[in-house]
Scaffold this active site. Structure first.
Site, PDB file in Angstrom:
ATOM      1  CG  ASP A  47      41.955 111.481 189.495  1.00  0.00           C
ATOM      2  OD1 ASP A  47      40.843 111.153 189.056  1.00  0.00           O
ATOM      3  OD2 ASP A  47      42.112 112.065 190.583  1.00  0.00           O
ATOM      4  CB  THR A 137      38.033 113.222 191.169  1.00  0.00           C
ATOM      5  OG1 THR A 137      38.450 112.250 190.204  1.00  0.00           O
ATOM      6  CG2 THR A 137      39.256 113.862 191.793  1.00  0.00           C
TER       7      THR A 137
END
Length: 363
Positions: A47, A137
């Protein structure tokens, strides 16, 4: 074409960021992560690395633009091992295309943290790039569907979108968490420009193939045959209300479960689905702009209408959250009004002002 330079650079930037996400092997995605706070999902090294990669490339090309992004370096500064992991991902991941290789990168680790924090803008007048380096995620960690999302917003209006979908296959029926590319196959990269259409191309790690247009969706036949997408585990959405909407419309098929919100937009645009309804469990819910910017433009350019649960257009000019809107209704243009009517009959919200000054309250 409008925004031709922006689309070219954004496409290369999303390609590189997508490659970074795949460089973190599934077996290490959980260990190379941190918990942002007690109520937030995990954030992985990928990320942070993808966000740094995107902002570095775009800032070098468009130095006067601002950025809204999900991640912050605050907790990273006390996690030196994770910083090193992120730096390694950034500096060792490569695309075999000279054009992609020319994109800017952070100069060093401190510059990397500074660039990550450039995503803290609140937007406003002018041009803002809104991004979610990995939307979904938790699904990414499990090996499911996720998207690298980028949108250019100008004075609150979406102008351009690019989404990288490394785990998406389009030859196995409607998109789900398990419709993954076969060994040796790649995912897809999707793009759109306001008023000019949407395109798709294979997401490879070499020179990208030419874009091909995404056709406008066909006319709706029987509304009862429409397919819906939902996130059954969402703590903020009333999935029971979503089922009641389907019942009112006569839709009998159970919704397909997809965790990533942006992948729901993708599933509607190209993945064999038709409708997405999001009715929050409470009136004060305001979704983050990075969960919608880009994906919304993609569906609008392929024949869908997007509003909130009151029929208002989504406003991206209010900062980091869609503070003027509650929930979402995404449906083909020709049947959107019917879906919206069913949503209004179910959601139970009135249009007053709640305790925080928002323009909604429980009826």
């Amino acid at each position: 074409m409008a925004f031709e330079t922006e689309l070219r650079i954004a496409t290369l930037a999303v390609q590189r960021a997508s490659r970074i996400t795949t460089a973190l092997s599934p077996s290490t995605r959980s260990s190379a992560s941190l918990l942002k706070d007690a109520s937030s999902p995990i954030t992985t090294a990928a990320d942070f690395a993808a966000q740094a990669s995107l902002i570095a490339a775009l800032h070098a090309a468009f130095p006067h633009d601002t950025f809204i992004a999900e991640e912050s370096s605050q907790q990273l500064r006390s996690a030196p091992a994770l910083i090193e992991h992120i730096w390694t991902l950034l500096t060792t991941t490569r695309i075999s295309d000279p054009a992609a290789a020319s994109l800017a990168l952070p100069k060093d680790r401190e510059d990397m943290l500074r660039i990550i924090d450039m995503g803290a803008s609140r937007g406003g007048p002018g041009r803002t790039w809104i991004m979610d380096p990995i939307d979904g995620t938790e699904a990414f960690v499990r090996g499911g569907q996720y998207a690298v999302c980028l949108a250019l917003v100008e004075d609150g209006v979406q102008r351009l979108a690019v989404l990288g979908c490394p785990n998406m296959a389009l030859d196995q029926g409607p998109i789900s968490e398990t419709t993954l590319p076969r060994e040796g196959e790649s995912g897809w990269l999707l793009s759109a420009v306001q008023g000019e259409g949407a395109w798709m191309q294979r997401l490879t790690w070499d020179v990208l193939e030419p874009r091909v247009p995404i056709p406008l969706r066909k006319e709706v036949g029987d509304i009862a045959g429409l397919k819906t997408v939902d996130a059954f585990a969402s703590p903020t959405m009333d999935t029971g209300a979503h089922e009641r909407v389907n019942e009112l419309l006569g839709i009998k098929a159970r919704a397909t479960n997809l965790w990533s919100l942006q992948m729901k937009y993708v599933a509607v645009a190209v993945g064999g689905h038709d409708v997405m309804v999001r009715i929050p469990t409470y009136a004060g819910h305001r979704t983050a702009v990075w969960d919608h910017a880009g994906g919304q433009l993609l569906v609008e350019e392929t024949g869908y209408r997007v509003t909130d649960v009151f029929g208002k257009c989504i406003d991206f000019s209010r900062g980091r959250r869609c503070s003027a809107n509650l929930g979402n209704v995404v449906a083909p243009v020709e049947v959107h009004a019917r879906v919206l009517e069913a949503v209004k009959n179910v959601h139970g919200f009135g249009e007053g002002v709640d305790g925080e000054g928002y323009p909604f309250e429980r009826a």
